[in-house]
Design a protein around this motif. Structure first.
Motif, PDB file in Angstrom:
ATOM      1  N   SER A 237       0.906  -0.932   0.176  1.00  0.00           N
ATOM      2  CA  SER A 237       0.203   0.109  -0.058  1.00  0.00           C
ATOM      3  C   SER A 237       1.075   1.383  -0.035  1.00  0.00           C
ATOM      4  CB  SER A 237      -1.067  -0.065   1.203  1.00  0.00           C
ATOM      5  OG  SER A 237      -0.222   0.228   2.468  1.00  0.00           O
ATOM      6  N   GLY A 238       0.450   2.264   0.492  1.00  0.00           N
ATOM      7  CA  GLY A 238       1.480   3.375   0.487  1.00  0.00           C
ATOM      8  C   GLY A 238       1.008   4.544  -0.259  1.00  0.00           C
ATOM      9  N   TYR A 239      -0.139   4.547  -1.199  1.00  0.00           N
ATOM     10  CA  TYR A 239      -0.380   5.784  -1.980  1.00  0.00           C
ATOM     11  C   TYR A 239      -2.011   6.148  -1.296  1.00  0.00           C
ATOM     12  CZ  TYR A 239       3.238   4.158  -5.482  1.00  0.00           C
ATOM     13  OH  TYR A 239       4.288   3.760  -5.989  1.00  0.00           O
ATOM     14  N   GLY A 240      -2.133   5.741  -0.089  1.00  0.00           N
ATOM     15  CA  GLY A 240      -3.366   6.107   0.666  1.00  0.00           C
ATOM     16  C   GLY A 240      -3.220   7.182   1.536  1.00  0.00           C
ATOM     17  N   LEU A 241      -2.380   6.724   2.681  1.00  0.00           N
ATOM     18  CA  LEU A 241      -1.870   7.631   3.339  1.00  0.00           C
ATOM     19  C   LEU A 241      -2.979   8.437   4.187  1.00  0.00           C
ATOM     20  CD1 LEU A 241       1.144   9.365   1.635  1.00  0.00           C
ATOM     21  CD2 LEU A 241       0.995   7.331   2.548  1.00  0.00           C
ATOM     22  N   THR A 242      -4.138   7.710   4.606  1.00  0.00           N
ATOM     23  CA  THR A 242      -5.025   7.906   5.413  1.00  0.00           C
ATOM     24  C   THR A 242      -5.432   6.841   5.886  1.00  0.00           C
ATOM     25  OG1 THR A 242      -6.932   8.077   4.080  1.00  0.00           O
ATOM     26  CG2 THR A 242      -5.899  10.145   4.591  1.00  0.00           C
TER      27      THR A 242
ATOM     28  N   THR B  87       1.725  -5.773   1.947  1.00  0.00           N
ATOM     29  CA  THR B  87       2.548  -5.068   2.983  1.00  0.00           C
ATOM     30  C   THR B  87       2.033  -3.569   3.250  1.00  0.00           C
ATOM     31  OG1 THR B  87       4.591  -6.193   2.148  1.00  0.00           O
ATOM     32  CG2 THR B  87       5.050  -4.168   3.254  1.00  0.00           C
ATOM     33  N   CYS B  88       1.854  -3.233   4.385  1.00  0.00           N
ATOM     34  CA  CYS B  88       1.315  -1.872   4.706  1.00  0.00           C
ATOM     35  C   CYS B  88       2.577  -0.866   4.773  1.00  0.00           C
ATOM     36  CB  CYS B  88       0.565  -1.810   5.942  1.00  0.00           C
ATOM     37  SG  CYS B  88       0.258  -0.250   6.360  1.00  0.00           S
ATOM     38  N   LEU B  89       2.553  -0.065   3.798  1.00  0.00           N
ATOM     39  CA  LEU B  89       3.458   1.139   3.612  1.00  0.00           C
ATOM     40  C   LEU B  89       2.776   2.221   3.888  1.00  0.00           C
ATOM     41  CD1 LEU B  89       6.471   1.968   2.781  1.00  0.00           C
ATOM     42  CD2 LEU B  89       5.710   1.554   0.338  1.00  0.00           C
ATOM     43  N   ALA B  90       1.841   2.411   4.965  1.00  0.00           N
ATOM     44  CA  ALA B  90       1.341   3.823   5.103  1.00  0.00           C
ATOM     45  C   ALA B  90       2.510   4.929   5.860  1.00  0.00           C
ATOM     46  CB  ALA B  90       0.625   3.676   6.378  1.00  0.00           C
ATOM     47  N   ALA B  91       3.795   4.134   6.063  1.00  0.00           N
ATOM     48  CA  ALA B  91       4.703   5.282   6.152  1.00  0.00           C
ATOM     49  C   ALA B  91       5.805   5.339   5.038  1.00  0.00           C
ATOM     50  CB  ALA B  91       5.659   4.538   7.235  1.00  0.00           C
TER      51      ALA B  91
ATOM     52  N   GLU C  36       5.854  14.320  11.521  1.00  0.00           N
ATOM     53  CA  GLU C  36       6.051  12.831  11.400  1.00  0.00           C
ATOM     54  C   GLU C  36       5.413  11.853  12.357  1.00  0.00           C
ATOM     55  OE1 GLU C  36       8.025  15.419  10.220  1.00  0.00           O
ATOM     56  OE2 GLU C  36       8.556  15.262   8.196  1.00  0.00           O
ATOM     57  N   LYS C  37       6.344  12.262  13.571  1.00  0.00           N
ATOM     58  CA  LYS C  37       5.798  11.220  14.694  1.00  0.00           C
ATOM     59  C   LYS C  37       4.375  11.240  15.062  1.00  0.00           C
ATOM     60  CE  LYS C  37      10.455  11.335  16.908  1.00  0.00           C
ATOM     61  NZ  LYS C  37      11.281  12.030  17.874  1.00  0.00           N
ATOM     62  N   GLU C  38       3.518  12.205  14.938  1.00  0.00           N
ATOM     63  CA  GLU C  38       2.171  12.291  15.179  1.00  0.00           C
ATOM     64  C   GLU C  38       1.484  11.368  14.057  1.00  0.00           C
ATOM     65  OE1 GLU C  38       1.592  16.695  17.561  1.00  0.00           O
ATOM     66  OE2 GLU C  38       1.956  16.637  15.175  1.00  0.00           O
ATOM     67  N   TYR C  39       2.043  11.481  12.793  1.00  0.00           N
ATOM     68  CA  TYR C  39       1.488  10.801  11.777  1.00  0.00           C
ATOM     69  C   TYR C  39       1.506   9.149  12.036  1.00  0.00           C
ATOM     70  CZ  TYR C  39       0.870   8.774   7.285  1.00  0.00           C
ATOM     71  OH  TYR C  39       0.353   8.005   6.341  1.00  0.00           O
ATOM     72  N   LEU C  40       2.761   8.934  12.193  1.00  0.00           N
ATOM     73  CA  LEU C  40       3.153   7.535  12.652  1.00  0.00           C
ATOM     74  C   LEU C  40       2.440   7.035  13.747  1.00  0.00           C
ATOM     75  CD1 LEU C  40       6.912   7.724  11.754  1.00  0.00           C
ATOM     76  CD2 LEU C  40       4.959   6.652  10.327  1.00  0.00           C
TER      77      LEU C  40
ATOM     78  N   LEU D  52      -5.444  -8.254   7.061  1.00  0.00           N
ATOM     79  CA  LEU D  52      -5.029  -7.619   5.745  1.00  0.00           C
ATOM     80  C   LEU D  52      -3.631  -7.621   5.344  1.00  0.00           C
ATOM     81  CD1 LEU D  52      -7.125  -4.348   5.749  1.00  0.00           C
ATOM     82  CD2 LEU D  52      -7.605  -6.274   4.207  1.00  0.00           C
ATOM     83  N   THR D  53      -2.645  -7.677   6.302  1.00  0.00           N
ATOM     84  CA  THR D  53      -1.485  -7.976   6.108  1.00  0.00           C
ATOM     85  C   THR D  53      -0.693  -8.285   7.421  1.00  0.00           C
ATOM     86  OG1 THR D  53       0.834  -6.923   5.320  1.00  0.00           O
ATOM     87  CG2 THR D  53      -0.948  -5.523   6.410  1.00  0.00           C
ATOM     88  N   HIS D  54       0.383  -9.090   7.191  1.00  0.00           N
ATOM     89  CA  HIS D  54       1.353  -9.340   8.723  1.00  0.00           C
ATOM     90  C   HIS D  54       2.789  -8.291   8.302  1.00  0.00           C
ATOM     91  CE1 HIS D  54       2.248 -12.529   6.039  1.00  0.00           C
ATOM     92  NE2 HIS D  54       3.712 -12.423   6.408  1.00  0.00           N
ATOM     93  N   ARG D  55       2.904  -7.576   7.375  1.00  0.00           N
ATOM     94  CA  ARG D  55       4.021  -6.877   7.065  1.00  0.00           C
ATOM     95  C   ARG D  55       3.977  -5.412   7.218  1.00  0.00           C
ATOM     96  NH1 ARG D  55       7.797  -9.283   3.941  1.00  0.00           N
ATOM     97  NH2 ARG D  55       7.688  -7.374   2.572  1.00  0.00           N
ATOM     98  N   ILE D  56       4.708  -4.606   7.930  1.00  0.00           N
ATOM     99  CA  ILE D  56       4.797  -3.103   8.020  1.00  0.00           C
ATOM    100  C   ILE D  56       6.110  -2.748   7.350  1.00  0.00           C
ATOM    101  CG2 ILE D  56       4.748  -1.327   9.651  1.00  0.00           C
ATOM    102  CD1 ILE D  56       2.212  -2.734   9.531  1.00  0.00           C
ATOM    103  N   ASP D  57       6.079  -1.682   6.497  1.00  0.00           N
ATOM    104  CA  ASP D  57       7.295  -1.198   5.730  1.00  0.00           C
ATOM    105  C   ASP D  57       7.227   0.321   6.233  1.00  0.00           C
ATOM    106  OD1 ASP D  57       9.260  -0.418   3.987  1.00  0.00           O
ATOM    107  OD2 ASP D  57       8.059  -1.656   2.086  1.00  0.00           O
ATOM    108  N   ALA D  58       8.315   1.006   5.953  1.00  0.00           N
ATOM    109  CA  ALA D  58       8.622   2.306   5.883  1.00  0.00           C
ATOM    110  C   ALA D  58       9.613   2.614   5.177  1.00  0.00           C
ATOM    111  CB  ALA D  58       8.964   2.674   7.541  1.00  0.00           C
TER     112      ALA D  58
END
Ligand SMILES: [Zn+2]
Length: 402
Positions: free
Chosen positions: A135-140, A165-169, A180-184, A200-206
């Motif tokens: 993911s990572g193109y949603g960012l909300t 993989t969740c790439l919200a970061a 940045e810290k508040e968003y994360l 939905l996923t067991h993986r977190i990316d940044a």
């Protein structure tokens, strides 16, 4: 690939090439591999499919890093970059990751699902039977959930298996009012529990980079992810170092990019269990140096190779072409390149059930019409597989393709 080590350099002599070979498949798994005639007498009941002419069978490829769930196109960025425009000029003209975020937010979940399936199936035709998708193109919260639900839905219908993989970061969204810290903190508190609930996923990316998040920003985020039992992966050392140290400190499964890694980061990765993932598609897309793959292997690191298929920096999305090219620039053996897109790439996704032609593993196979396995990288991606099996099923046959 049988018998090859997970880490370090591999010479081509170590490859076990089975001539006059055969594979016995039962349900979705490989039951046995060996000499065709011997297998035939050992399994007299088997329903035999004999390939006419010479063929080479490899394990289906694993692409451990892609961003194929997205809306829009960044053809304009590509043209501007090649015409010498700077990152900032492109951003001012409305380009960059934020453009893809805007277009992805506009897309419906159905459109995202459909496009992800289409792109995944194109990868399958090139031999890839497992694909990671970020993911990572949603960012909300809602938009990241939309992407991850689209990827989950696409996985039901696409021919390759998709690992989400969740790439919200990915970057601090321009419309977020806070640091940045508040968003994360918001993501880890509000999104992580839903990822678990909906499976939905067991993986977190940044993305750790000057234009994204700092090593300091990400500490609490990764600590929280580990506490919740997520696997961690990192976009590391693309333009500046720091990322691979964070990856190793947080016991990440993989550290991806590494174009800017120096001897210090190479040592660090080589002495860890973190898989180093080279993304030659991004180097080709940006006209930028390749990941120091030779140095990583010689230092003893595990090296996987992935396409990074995304609309901005790596629009090609052809793993075999890119891996072949990385091999010529970095002087990698055939064995190292093929390991990098099979079992070493599977390890970058913590998948132990694929990536080798071995009894007990998934029957994911890519078959090429060729006399010699060396032909495959020699053709630099232009020799396409003629048949693909996924989970023991023949899902693609070029002889019958329209
Ligand atoms: Zn990426």
């Amino acid at each position: 690939m049988t018998g090859l080590a997970l880490k370090g350099a591999i010479s081509d002599h170590e490859l076990e090439v089975l001539a006059e070979g055969g594979i016995v498949i039962e349900n979705n798994l490989i039951l046995a591999t060996g000499n065709f005639d011997e297998l035939k007498s050992e399994y007299p009941e088997a329903d035999i499919q004999l390939l006419k002419g010479n063929h080479v069978c490899l394990p289906g490829f694993v692409d451990a890093h892609t961003h194929i769930c997205f809306g829009g196109s960044r053809a304009k960025d590509y043209a501007m970059r090649n015409a010498g425009k700077s990152y900032l000029e492109i951003a001012h003209a409305g380009g960059g990751i934020w453009d893809t975020v805007t277009e992805t937010r506009k897309a419906s979940i159905e459109e995202l699902t459909k496009n992800t399936i289409k792109r995944a199936n194109r990868h399958l035709n090139n031999g890839t039977t497992t694909l990671e998708v970020k993911s990572g193109y949603g960012l909300t919260i809602d938009e990241e959930l939309k992407m991850l639900r689209a990827i989950k839905e696409a996985n039901e219908k696409a021919l390759p298996e998709l690992i989400a993989t969740c790439l919200a970061a990915h970057m601090l969204p321009k419309d977020f009012k806070g640091s940045e810290k508040e968003y994360l903190k918001m993501i880890s508190e509000e999104l992580f529990p839903v990822l678990k609930e909906e499976n939905l996923t067991h993986r977190i990316d940044a993305f750790i980079e000057q234009s994204a998040f700092s090593a300091d920003d990400i500490q609490a985020y990764f600590t929280k992810a580990s506490e919740l039992d997520f696997d961690i992966t990192v976009h590391a050392d693309q333009f500046s170092t720091n990322g691979s140290k964070v990856a190793v400190d947080h016991k990440a499964i993989s550290a991806d990019h590494l174009e800017a890694s120096t001897d210090t980061e190479i040592e660090l990765l080589a002495n860890s269990d973190t898989i180093a993932v080279a993304l030659p598609g991004a180097s080709i897309g940006l006209g930028y140096n390749f990941t120091p793959a030779r140095k990583l292997l010689d230092a003893g690191a595990a090296l996987a190779i992935a396409s990074d298929h995304n609309p901005g920096s790596a629009p090609m999305g052809d793993l075999l072409t890119q891996a072949s090219i990385l091999g010529t620039f970095e002087k990698l053996t055939n064995a190292e390149v093929l390991a990098g897109i099979t079992f070493r790439a599977a390890a970058a996704l913590k998948l132990e059930d694929r990536g080798k032609l071995e009894a007990g593993l998934l029957a994911d196979l890519a078959v090429f019409h060729s006399d010699n396995y060396q032909d495959i990288l020699y053709n630099q991606g232009n020799l396409k597989p003629c048949m693909i099996w996924k989970n023991g099923e023949l899902v693609f046959d070029r002889h019958k393709a329209p």
